[in-house]
Write an enzyme that holds these catalytic residues in place. Structure first.
Site, PDB file in Angstrom:
ATOM      1  N   LEU A  15       1.117  -1.174  -0.582  1.00 52.58           N
ATOM      2  CA  LEU A  15       0.463   0.326  -0.260  1.00 52.58           C
ATOM      3  C   LEU A  15       0.910   1.301  -0.075  1.00 52.58           C
ATOM      4  CD1 LEU A  15      -2.656  -0.997   2.988  1.00 52.58           C
ATOM      5  CD2 LEU A  15      -3.274  -1.432   0.305  1.00 52.58           C
ATOM      6  N   ASP A  16      -0.175   2.385  -0.451  1.00 51.52           N
ATOM      7  CA  ASP A  16       1.486   3.721  -0.363  1.00 51.52           C
ATOM      8  C   ASP A  16       1.309   4.075   0.832  1.00 51.52           C
ATOM      9  OD1 ASP A  16       1.299   4.128  -2.943  1.00 51.52           O
ATOM     10  OD2 ASP A  16      -1.121   5.199  -3.314  1.00 51.52           O
ATOM     11  N   ARG A  17       2.488   4.611   0.860  1.00 49.83           N
ATOM     12  CA  ARG A  17       2.429   5.103   2.504  1.00 49.83           C
ATOM     13  C   ARG A  17       1.239   5.721   3.142  1.00 49.83           C
ATOM     14  NH1 ARG A  17       7.691   7.307   5.275  1.00 49.83           N
ATOM     15  NH2 ARG A  17       8.320   7.049   2.963  1.00 49.83           N
TER      16      ARG A  17
END
Length: 313
Positions: A131-133
Site C-alpha cells: 500500500l502507498d505510504r
C-alpha cells in the site's frame, strides 16, 4: 550522506517548503515539517527552518535523507504500530496505519511495515503486496516461503479481491468502470497519468458512489488490477481526486472537515488460504480521519463479501 535534490518548477513554485518536500518524497506533511525543523532541508544552498517559506521559481531544494547511516528523524519520528487482524501458522494480516511505508525506501523515516512485522514475528515477513505510504488498511504477509509464494500468486493471477473506500472531490457518477491505461507522467515526477494517449499498462477499476454531495463524495472502489497509484490516478481522471492527496491535486478539506492525508483505505481483502485454499476474508476498521466523512454523509461503511461486479455491488 544520502540526499534528494529537486528544483522549484511548475506547480512547486509558490508552495511552502514543507508541502513541496512532502510531495517530492511521498511523505506525510507532518514528517516533512519535521525534516525542516531539524535542519535537514536546504533552499538555494542555505539551511531552511521555516516550513511555511514559499519557493521561488528555479530554487534548488536539497533534503538530507541519511547522514552517518541514520535518518535525521530517526529519534524524532518513531514508526506507528500496527494491529493484527489475523494470524495462523502460514499467514499474518495486519492493518497498516497511514504514514508508514510498506517497505524501506531511500527517504525512510523510522521502520517500515515489513520491518515491524518481521520484528513481531522474530523472522523475515514475506511481503506480497504494498500500500502507498499514506494509504491505510489490510496488508497480508507470508510466514513461510511456501505461503509467501502462494499468497503472491493470488495477487498475480487476479484471484485476490480488494475493496477500498475513499473520500473524493464532488462530481462522481453513481457508479462506473474506469479502464484507462496508466503511465508515468513525464511532466510531474512521482505521478502516474490515466490516459489512452500514452502507451500505458492496462488498469481496471469498478466504483460505486456511496454518497455524492456538493462538497465531497464517498466512494467504494473495487480494483480489478493492482497497478501503482491506480485508484489515485483513475479518480483524478474522473475529475474527483482523493481528498488530502496533494500529489494528485486533492483538496485539504471539504464541508469543514480536514483531510490530513490521502483519504484512501484498503478496507477488505478476500483470497485463498495458502495451505487449505479456503476463503480468507479480512477487514480493517476505517480510521477516524476518513470515518468523519462517513458520519458527515450519514452512511455506513460497506461490509460483507466483496462484489465481483457492479451488478453485485
Amino acid at each position: 550522506m544520502k540526499r534528494r535534490t529537486f528544483r522549484a518548477e511548475g506547480a512547486r513554485v509558490g508552495r511552502p517548503v514543507a508541502e513541496a518536500v512532502a510531495a517530492e518524497l511521498g511523505l506525510p506533511e507532518e514528517q516533512a515539517r519535521g525534516l525542516v525543523d531539524v535542519g535537514a532541508v536546504y533552499v538555494a544552498g542555505r539551511r531552511c527552518r521555516d516550513a511555511k517559506a514559499r519557493l521561488s521559481a528555479g530554487q534548488v531544494v536539497a533534503v538530507v535523507l541519511e547522514e552517518g547511516g541514520q535518518s535525521p528523524l530517526a529519534e524524532a519520528a518513531p514508526a506507528p504500530s500496527f494491529q493484527v487482524l489475523h494470524e495462523d501458522a502460514e499467514v499474518i494480516a495486519v492493518d497498516k496505519p497511514a504514514g508508514l511505508p510498506a517497505q524501506p525506501t531511500e527517504a525512510r523515516v523510522g521502520a517500515s511495515l515489513v520491518d515491524q512485522v518481521g520484528a513481531y514475528l522474530g523472522r523475515e515477513a514475506g511481503l506480497v503486496h504494498r500500500l502507498d505510504r499514506e494509504t491505510s488498511g489490510v496488508t497480508v504477509f507470508g510466514k513461510t516461503p511456501q505461503a509467501t509464494s502462494a499468497l503472491a500468486a493470488e495477487f498475480r493471477e487476479g484471484r485476490a479481491r480488494k475493496r477500498y473506500v475513499a473520500t473524493t472531490g464532488p462530481g462522481l457518477p453513481s457508479s462506473g468502470t474506469v479502464d484507462l491505461p496508466l503511465s508515468k507522467d513525464p511532466a510531474r515526477p512521482g505521478r502516474w497519468r490515466a490516459s489512452r494517449a500514452a502507451n500505458g499498462i492496462p488498469a481496471l477499476t469498478f466504483f460505486r458512489t456511496l454518497y455524492a454531495g456538493p462538497d465531497f463524495c464517498v466512494v467504494e472502489l473495487l480494483p480489478q488490477t493492482g497497478r501503482t497509484h491506480q485508484l489515485r490516478a483513475h479518480l483524478t481522471a474522473l475529475g474527483a481526486p482523493i481528498l488530502g492527496d496533494s500529489r494528485y491535486g486533492g483538496a485539504r478539506s471539504a464541508a469543514g472537515v480536514d483531510a490530513p492525508r490521502c483519504l484512501l483505505h484498503a478496507q477488505a481483502l478476500e483470497l485463498g488460504h495458502p495451505r487449505t485454499g479456503a476463503p480468507l476474508r479480512l477487514e480493517a476498521r476505517v480510521p477516524e480521519d476518513l470515518l468523519r466523512f462517513f458520519a458527515r454523509a450519514g452512511i455506513e461503511v460497506p461490509r460483507g463479501a466483496i462484489p465481483t461486479s457492479l451488478e453485485e455491488a
